[in-house]
Scaffold this motif. Structure first.
Motif, mmCIF file in Angstrom:
data_model
loop_
_atom_site.group_PDB
_atom_site.id
_atom_site.type_symbol
_atom_site.label_atom_id
_atom_site.label_comp_id
_atom_site.label_asym_id
_atom_site.label_seq_id
_atom_site.Cartn_x
_atom_site.Cartn_y
_atom_site.Cartn_z
ATOM 1 N N MET A 208 66.765 82.365 22.922
ATOM 2 C CA MET A 208 66.510 80.999 23.393
ATOM 3 C C MET A 208 67.729 80.316 24.018
ATOM 4 O O MET A 208 67.576 79.412 24.838
ATOM 5 N N ILE A 209 68.938 80.736 23.616
ATOM 6 C CA ILE A 209 70.138 80.146 24.235
ATOM 7 C C ILE A 209 71.100 81.280 24.642
ATOM 8 O O ILE A 209 72.233 81.359 24.161
ATOM 9 N N PRO A 210 70.648 82.163 25.548
ATOM 10 C CA PRO A 210 71.481 83.300 25.936
ATOM 11 C C PRO A 210 72.760 82.892 26.665
ATOM 12 O O PRO A 210 73.678 83.705 26.802
ATOM 13 N N PHE A 211 72.806 81.647 27.113
ATOM 14 C CA PHE A 211 73.980 81.139 27.827
ATOM 15 C C PHE A 211 75.115 80.742 26.880
ATOM 16 O O PHE A 211 76.207 80.414 27.333
ATOM 17 N N LYS A 212 74.870 80.762 25.583
ATOM 18 C CA LYS A 212 75.924 80.471 24.601
ATOM 19 C C LYS A 212 76.540 81.784 24.115
ATOM 20 O O LYS A 212 75.889 82.826 24.085
ATOM 21 N N THR A 213 77.796 81.733 23.713
ATOM 22 C CA THR A 213 78.466 82.942 23.228
ATOM 23 C C THR A 213 77.989 83.271 21.812
ATOM 24 O O THR A 213 77.446 82.407 21.113
ATOM 25 N N ASP A 214 78.208 84.517 21.393
ATOM 26 C CA ASP A 214 77.856 84.905 20.028
ATOM 27 C C ASP A 214 78.600 84.040 19.020
ATOM 28 O O ASP A 214 78.054 83.669 17.977
ATOM 29 N N ALA A 215 79.853 83.716 19.313
ATOM 30 C CA ALA A 215 80.641 82.871 18.410
ATOM 31 C C ALA A 215 79.984 81.501 18.245
ATOM 32 O O ALA A 215 79.889 80.973 17.130
ATOM 33 N N GLU A 216 79.514 80.928 19.347
ATOM 34 C CA GLU A 216 78.876 79.609 19.285
ATOM 35 C C GLU A 216 77.540 79.678 18.554
ATOM 36 O O GLU A 216 77.171 78.735 17.845
ATOM 37 N N LYS A 217 76.810 80.774 18.721
ATOM 38 C CA LYS A 217 75.509 80.898 18.053
ATOM 39 C C LYS A 217 75.667 80.896 16.538
ATOM 40 O O LYS A 217 74.892 80.259 15.825
ATOM 41 N N ILE A 218 76.662 81.612 16.033
ATOM 42 C CA ILE A 218 76.831 81.712 14.580
ATOM 43 C C ILE A 218 77.812 80.667 14.044
ATOM 44 O O ILE A 218 77.890 80.439 12.844
ATOM 45 N N GLY A 219 78.534 79.996 14.936
ATOM 46 C CA GLY A 219 79.489 78.984 14.490
ATOM 47 C C GLY A 219 80.801 79.569 14.023
ATOM 48 O O GLY A 219 81.409 79.086 13.064
ATOM 49 N N TYR A 220 81.256 80.630 14.691
ATOM 50 C CA TYR A 220 82.559 81.250 14.434
ATOM 51 C C TYR A 220 83.524 80.895 15.563
ATOM 52 O O TYR A 220 83.111 80.550 16.670
ATOM 53 N N THR A 221 84.823 81.043 15.272
ATOM 54 C CA THR A 221 85.805 81.033 16.345
ATOM 55 C C THR A 221 85.791 82.429 16.984
ATOM 56 O O THR A 221 85.206 83.364 16.429
ATOM 57 N N GLU A 222 86.458 82.572 18.131
ATOM 58 C CA GLU A 222 86.540 83.896 18.756
ATOM 59 C C GLU A 222 87.270 84.878 17.847
ATOM 60 O O GLU A 222 86.914 86.060 17.776
ATOM 61 N N VAL A 223 88.288 84.392 17.129
ATOM 62 C CA VAL A 223 89.019 85.251 16.187
ATOM 63 C C VAL A 223 88.081 85.747 15.092
ATOM 64 O O VAL A 223 88.092 86.926 14.713
ATOM 65 N N GLN A 224 87.245 84.865 14.576
ATOM 66 C CA GLN A 224 86.322 85.233 13.495
ATOM 67 C C GLN A 224 85.257 86.225 13.956
ATOM 68 O O GLN A 224 84.945 87.186 13.248
ATOM 69 N N ILE A 225 84.674 86.004 15.139
ATOM 70 C CA ILE A 225 83.644 86.929 15.617
ATOM 71 C C ILE A 225 84.252 88.296 15.903
ATOM 72 O O ILE A 225 83.641 89.340 15.623
ATOM 73 N N ASN A 226 85.483 88.305 16.411
ATOM 74 C CA ASN A 226 86.169 89.576 16.660
ATOM 75 C C ASN A 226 86.451 90.307 15.347
ATOM 76 O O ASN A 226 86.340 91.537 15.272
ATOM 77 N N TRP A 227 86.818 89.547 14.296
ATOM 78 C CA TRP A 227 87.081 90.156 12.983
ATOM 79 C C TRP A 227 85.799 90.778 12.438
ATOM 80 O O TRP A 227 85.807 91.908 11.935
ATOM 81 N N ALA A 228 84.693 90.042 12.548
ATOM 82 C CA ALA A 228 83.409 90.550 12.049
ATOM 83 C C ALA A 228 83.010 91.828 12.782
ATOM 84 O O ALA A 228 82.581 92.802 12.156
ATOM 85 N N GLU A 229 83.152 91.829 14.109
ATOM 86 C CA GLU A 229 82.790 93.009 14.896
ATOM 87 C C GLU A 229 83.677 94.211 14.545
ATOM 88 O O GLU A 229 83.194 95.334 14.414
#
Length: 318
Positions: A208-229
């Motif tokens: 529904m919001i493909p224009f948002k980043t994965d970080a924004e969808k889950i409410g992480y910073t870029e550092v946090q989403i990179n750590w999770a991945e």
């Protein structure tokens, strides 16, 4: 091997082309609406304007609250300071409205019965657990919860919560409200069922919001989403080795699902980890299921968790 690679690349580009055509089709969907700035109207109101406001927005005024209380709020200096800060941060709403338009277009594409709601902005004394309210006919957005992570009004709120109290999270929060309306699941007792429930909410946002980043969808910073991945494999190994998937221990929710400054593995790297890693892994499971089955999002969000888990054949990134 070379032929195999060429076939894979060919399928990839065909898929991308199909996605592009679909997004162009979605972008043509009419979603005519205005954003009603109740926050501005209340800031500019005088006591004599109260009746007019109540007539325009009757659902925002409880019958159990006397007019004297509302008049007190209109003249209250702290309320006016709060509203002035909102006006300063949200002097215009064009960017957010464009993102809301994108969300509504996607909702209308995937649910033909969807009706465009009234969108009203207001304040709620920084009640950050109710930043947005979504129902069949209304979207309420409390803008005093989106003034920026470092805002002085948020000094007594934990930093892991204020991190998402910023303008670019508004549409993600509204999409989350819709996701909770659409997602269906009869079982949420075991850890894997909880993970997949939240995974469905996040996958709904993917669509529904493909224009948002994965970080924004889950409410992480870029550092946090990179750590999770980067740590998917050890996270998943921990869940398997500790036999957590089918556990109904309520503590698992607070350790890995609920908002928190970090996830609680009770290991040395805890402080490096973002919170809600159970949600993140559930998201990856649902995405794996969607990729394997090719099913429509509306069917996926109603599929029971055991089927999603079994058919996903989930394997974490190495």
């Amino acid at each position: 091997m070379r032929i195999y690679i060429i076939l894979i690349l060919g399928l990839f580009f065909v898929s991308c082309d199909d996605d592009s055509k679909q997004e162009k089709e979605i972008a043509k969907i009419d979603t005519n609406f205005i954003v009603e700035r109740f926050d501005k109207a209340f800031l500019e109101a005088e006591p004599k304007d109260l009746l007019k406001l109540k007539q325009a927005y009757p659902f925002l005024f409880s019958k159990h609250v006397p007019d004297s209380v509302w008049i007190g709020r209109i003249t209250d200096t702290l309320q006016n300071e709060l509203l002035s800060e909102v006006k300063k941060t949200f002097s215009e709403f064009k960017e957010v409205k464009e993102e809301l338009t994108g969300l509504f277009q996607h909702l209308k594409y995937y649910d033909k019965t969807f009706s465009i709601p009234r969108v009203i902005t207001l304040t709620n004394d920084v009640a950050y657990r109710d930043k947005t309210i979504v129902n069949d006919s209304l979207v309420l957005i409390a803008l005093d919860n989106y003034l920026g992570a470092e805002h002085r009004f948020y000094q007594n709120i934990p930093m892991y919560i204020t991190a998402n109290m910023k303008k670019n999270q508004i549409v993600s929060d509204v999409a989350d409200g819709y996701a909770k309306k659409y997602v269906y699941q009869t079982k949420r007792k075991s850890f894997i069922e909880e993970m997949i429930y939240f995974g469905k909410l996040l996958y709904f946002k993917d669509i529904m919001i493909p224009f948002k980043t994965d970080a924004e969808k889950i409410g992480y910073t870029e550092v946090q989403i990179n750590w999770a991945e980067a740590n998917e494999s050890p996270i998943w190994s921990h869940f398997i080795e500790k036999e957590l998937l089918y556990s109904s221990d309520n503590k698992l929710s607070s350790r890995f699902i609920a908002d928190a400054p970090f996830s609680k593995f009770y290991l040395e790297f805890d402080n490096e980890s973002p919170g809600r890693l159970g949600q993140y892994i559930g998201w990856q499971i649902v995405k794996a299921y969607a990729e394997r089955t090719g099913e429509d999002v509306m069917k996926i969000i109603e599929t029971e968790p055991e089927e999603i888990f079994r058919k996903s054949k989930f394997k974490p990134k190495k």
